[in-house]
Design a protein around this motif. Structure first.
Motif, PDB file in Angstrom:
ATOM      1  N   ARG A  22      62.596  33.446  12.344  1.00  0.00           N
ATOM      2  CA  ARG A  22      62.253  32.576  11.222  1.00  0.00           C
ATOM      3  C   ARG A  22      63.381  31.590  10.991  1.00  0.00           C
ATOM      4  O   ARG A  22      64.556  31.940  11.089  1.00  0.00           O
ATOM      5  CB  ARG A  22      62.006  33.399   9.974  1.00  0.00           C
ATOM      6  CG  ARG A  22      60.787  34.298  10.117  1.00  0.00           C
ATOM      7  CD  ARG A  22      60.459  35.013   8.819  1.00  0.00           C
ATOM      8  NE  ARG A  22      59.253  35.789   8.977  1.00  0.00           N
ATOM      9  CZ  ARG A  22      59.224  37.071   9.316  1.00  0.00           C
ATOM     10  NH1 ARG A  22      60.336  37.714   9.536  1.00  0.00           N
ATOM     11  NH2 ARG A  22      58.076  37.706   9.433  1.00  0.00           N
ATOM     12  N   ALA A  23      63.002  30.372  10.684  1.00  0.00           N
ATOM     13  CA  ALA A  23      63.953  29.332  10.309  1.00  0.00           C
ATOM     14  C   ALA A  23      63.338  28.572   9.151  1.00  0.00           C
ATOM     15  O   ALA A  23      62.145  28.724   8.857  1.00  0.00           O
ATOM     16  CB  ALA A  23      64.225  28.397  11.482  1.00  0.00           C
ATOM     17  N   THR A  24      64.135  27.758   8.511  1.00  0.00           N
ATOM     18  CA  THR A  24      63.614  26.941   7.422  1.00  0.00           C
ATOM     19  C   THR A  24      64.158  25.526   7.540  1.00  0.00           C
ATOM     20  O   THR A  24      65.216  25.302   8.137  1.00  0.00           O
ATOM     21  CB  THR A  24      63.995  27.499   6.040  1.00  0.00           C
ATOM     22  OG1 THR A  24      65.415  27.569   5.938  1.00  0.00           O
ATOM     23  CG2 THR A  24      63.387  28.869   5.805  1.00  0.00           C
ATOM     24  N   TYR A  25      63.406  24.613   6.985  1.00  0.00           N
ATOM     25  CA  TYR A  25      63.868  23.241   6.844  1.00  0.00           C
ATOM     26  C   TYR A  25      63.584  22.839   5.409  1.00  0.00           C
ATOM     27  O   TYR A  25      62.722  23.414   4.757  1.00  0.00           O
ATOM     28  CB  TYR A  25      63.170  22.296   7.839  1.00  0.00           C
ATOM     29  CG  TYR A  25      61.703  22.086   7.560  1.00  0.00           C
ATOM     30  CD1 TYR A  25      61.271  21.000   6.808  1.00  0.00           C
ATOM     31  CD2 TYR A  25      60.745  22.984   8.036  1.00  0.00           C
ATOM     32  CE1 TYR A  25      59.914  20.816   6.528  1.00  0.00           C
ATOM     33  CE2 TYR A  25      59.401  22.799   7.765  1.00  0.00           C
ATOM     34  CZ  TYR A  25      58.994  21.719   7.012  1.00  0.00           C
ATOM     35  OH  TYR A  25      57.669  21.532   6.727  1.00  0.00           O
ATOM     36  N   ASP A  26      64.333  21.880   4.925  1.00  0.00           N
ATOM     37  CA  ASP A  26      64.130  21.374   3.577  1.00  0.00           C
ATOM     38  C   ASP A  26      63.198  20.172   3.682  1.00  0.00           C
ATOM     39  O   ASP A  26      63.594  19.143   4.224  1.00  0.00           O
ATOM     40  CB  ASP A  26      65.461  20.973   2.956  1.00  0.00           C
ATOM     41  CG  ASP A  26      65.329  20.437   1.540  1.00  0.00           C
ATOM     42  OD1 ASP A  26      64.188  20.292   1.040  1.00  0.00           O
ATOM     43  OD2 ASP A  26      66.372  20.154   0.926  1.00  0.00           O
ATOM     44  N   PRO A  27      61.967  20.280   3.185  1.00  0.00           N
ATOM     45  CA  PRO A  27      61.023  19.165   3.294  1.00  0.00           C
ATOM     46  C   PRO A  27      61.544  17.868   2.676  1.00  0.00           C
ATOM     47  O   PRO A  27      61.120  16.790   3.065  1.00  0.00           O
ATOM     48  CB  PRO A  27      59.785  19.665   2.545  1.00  0.00           C
ATOM     49  CG  PRO A  27      59.876  21.151   2.626  1.00  0.00           C
ATOM     50  CD  PRO A  27      61.353  21.450   2.565  1.00  0.00           C
ATOM     51  N   LYS A  28      62.485  17.972   1.771  1.00  0.00           N
ATOM     52  CA  LYS A  28      63.042  16.781   1.139  1.00  0.00           C
ATOM     53  C   LYS A  28      64.464  16.479   1.633  1.00  0.00           C
ATOM     54  O   LYS A  28      65.128  15.589   1.120  1.00  0.00           O
ATOM     55  CB  LYS A  28      63.039  16.942  -0.373  1.00  0.00           C
ATOM     56  CG  LYS A  28      61.634  17.149  -0.918  1.00  0.00           C
ATOM     57  CD  LYS A  28      61.587  16.996  -2.403  1.00  0.00           C
ATOM     58  CE  LYS A  28      60.240  17.322  -2.993  1.00  0.00           C
ATOM     59  NZ  LYS A  28      59.089  16.743  -2.396  1.00  0.00           N
ATOM     60  N   GLY A  29      64.912  17.218   2.647  1.00  0.00           N
ATOM     61  CA  GLY A  29      66.275  17.076   3.147  1.00  0.00           C
ATOM     62  C   GLY A  29      66.425  16.009   4.213  1.00  0.00           C
ATOM     63  O   GLY A  29      65.470  15.312   4.577  1.00  0.00           O
ATOM     64  N   GLN A  30      67.623  15.910   4.736  1.00  0.00           N
ATOM     65  CA  GLN A  30      67.966  14.895   5.739  1.00  0.00           C
ATOM     66  C   GLN A  30      67.564  15.296   7.158  1.00  0.00           C
ATOM     67  O   GLN A  30      67.307  14.439   7.988  1.00  0.00           O
ATOM     68  CB  GLN A  30      69.474  14.617   5.698  1.00  0.00           C
ATOM     69  CG  GLN A  30      69.941  14.024   4.392  1.00  0.00           C
ATOM     70  CD  GLN A  30      69.367  12.632   4.151  1.00  0.00           C
ATOM     71  OE1 GLN A  30      69.204  11.854   5.078  1.00  0.00           O
ATOM     72  NE2 GLN A  30      69.041  12.340   2.902  1.00  0.00           N
ATOM     73  N   THR A  31      67.539  16.588   7.449  1.00  0.00           N
ATOM     74  CA  THR A  31      67.205  17.052   8.789  1.00  0.00           C
ATOM     75  C   THR A  31      65.696  17.030   8.987  1.00  0.00           C
ATOM     76  O   THR A  31      64.950  17.522   8.151  1.00  0.00           O
ATOM     77  CB  THR A  31      67.735  18.486   9.017  1.00  0.00           C
ATOM     78  OG1 THR A  31      69.136  18.490   8.770  1.00  0.00           O
ATOM     79  CG2 THR A  31      67.467  18.954  10.426  1.00  0.00           C
ATOM     80  N   THR A  32      65.268  16.470  10.091  1.00  0.00           N
ATOM     81  CA  THR A  32      63.829  16.378  10.362  1.00  0.00           C
ATOM     82  C   THR A  32      63.285  17.735  10.796  1.00  0.00           C
ATOM     83  O   THR A  32      64.024  18.615  11.248  1.00  0.00           O
ATOM     84  CB  THR A  32      63.533  15.349  11.458  1.00  0.00           C
ATOM     85  OG1 THR A  32      64.124  15.799  12.691  1.00  0.00           O
ATOM     86  CG2 THR A  32      64.039  13.966  11.101  1.00  0.00           C
ATOM     87  N   VAL A  33      61.987  17.871  10.680  1.00  0.00           N
ATOM     88  CA  VAL A  33      61.311  19.088  11.138  1.00  0.00           C
ATOM     89  C   VAL A  33      61.533  19.263  12.635  1.00  0.00           C
ATOM     90  O   VAL A  33      61.849  20.356  13.100  1.00  0.00           O
ATOM     91  CB  VAL A  33      59.797  19.028  10.829  1.00  0.00           C
ATOM     92  CG1 VAL A  33      59.092  20.236  11.395  1.00  0.00           C
ATOM     93  CG2 VAL A  33      59.554  18.909   9.351  1.00  0.00           C
ATOM     94  N   SER A  34      61.376  18.188  13.396  1.00  0.00           N
ATOM     95  CA  SER A  34      61.523  18.300  14.850  1.00  0.00           C
ATOM     96  C   SER A  34      62.944  18.715  15.231  1.00  0.00           C
ATOM     97  O   SER A  34      63.123  19.523  16.148  1.00  0.00           O
ATOM     98  CB  SER A  34      61.121  17.000  15.545  1.00  0.00           C
ATOM     99  OG  SER A  34      61.929  15.921  15.140  1.00  0.00           O
TER     100      SER A  34
END
Length: 106
Positions: A22-34
């Motif tokens: 499992r990993a997470t990304y911040d939908p409003k953050g600077q790092t893209t999903v890809s």
């Protein structure tokens, strides 16, 4: 308690299922999903993403993936396979990666 694979991406292995990460990304953050997906795949594979090409674009268009989740206000998800891994990305910021060669997942 989950085992940390890397502090940088927050990738963890599910404690009750071998080969499920499992990993997470911040939908409003600077790092893209890809970028998050590429980093997580590299960690699962044990390779350096700056030294190894992760062929994400052979399976899914990274720009389209980023655009899908950039301003998503609904409940969206996409599943695809790359490098022998099943990747599920959800609009709430969750990413699940299943290594089908070792997983006992359904």
């Amino acid at each position: 308690m989950e085992n940390d694979i890397s502090d940088s991406s927050g990738l963890t292995e599910a404690p009750d299922r071998s080969g499920v990460y499992r990993a997470t990304y911040d939908p409003k953050g600077q790092t893209t999903v890809s970028d998050t997906v590429i980093a997580a795949i590299a960690e699962v594979a044990g390779v350096d993403p700056t030294q190894t090409v992760i062929p994400l674009s052979e399976t899914i268009d990274p720009d389209a993936l980023d655009a899908l989740f950039a301003d998503c206000e609904g409940d969206a998800q996409v599943t695809f396979r790359v490098c022998g891994l099943e990747v599920l990305v959800r609009s709430d910021g969750r990413v699940r990666i299943v290594d089908e060669s070792v997983s006992d997942a359904e």
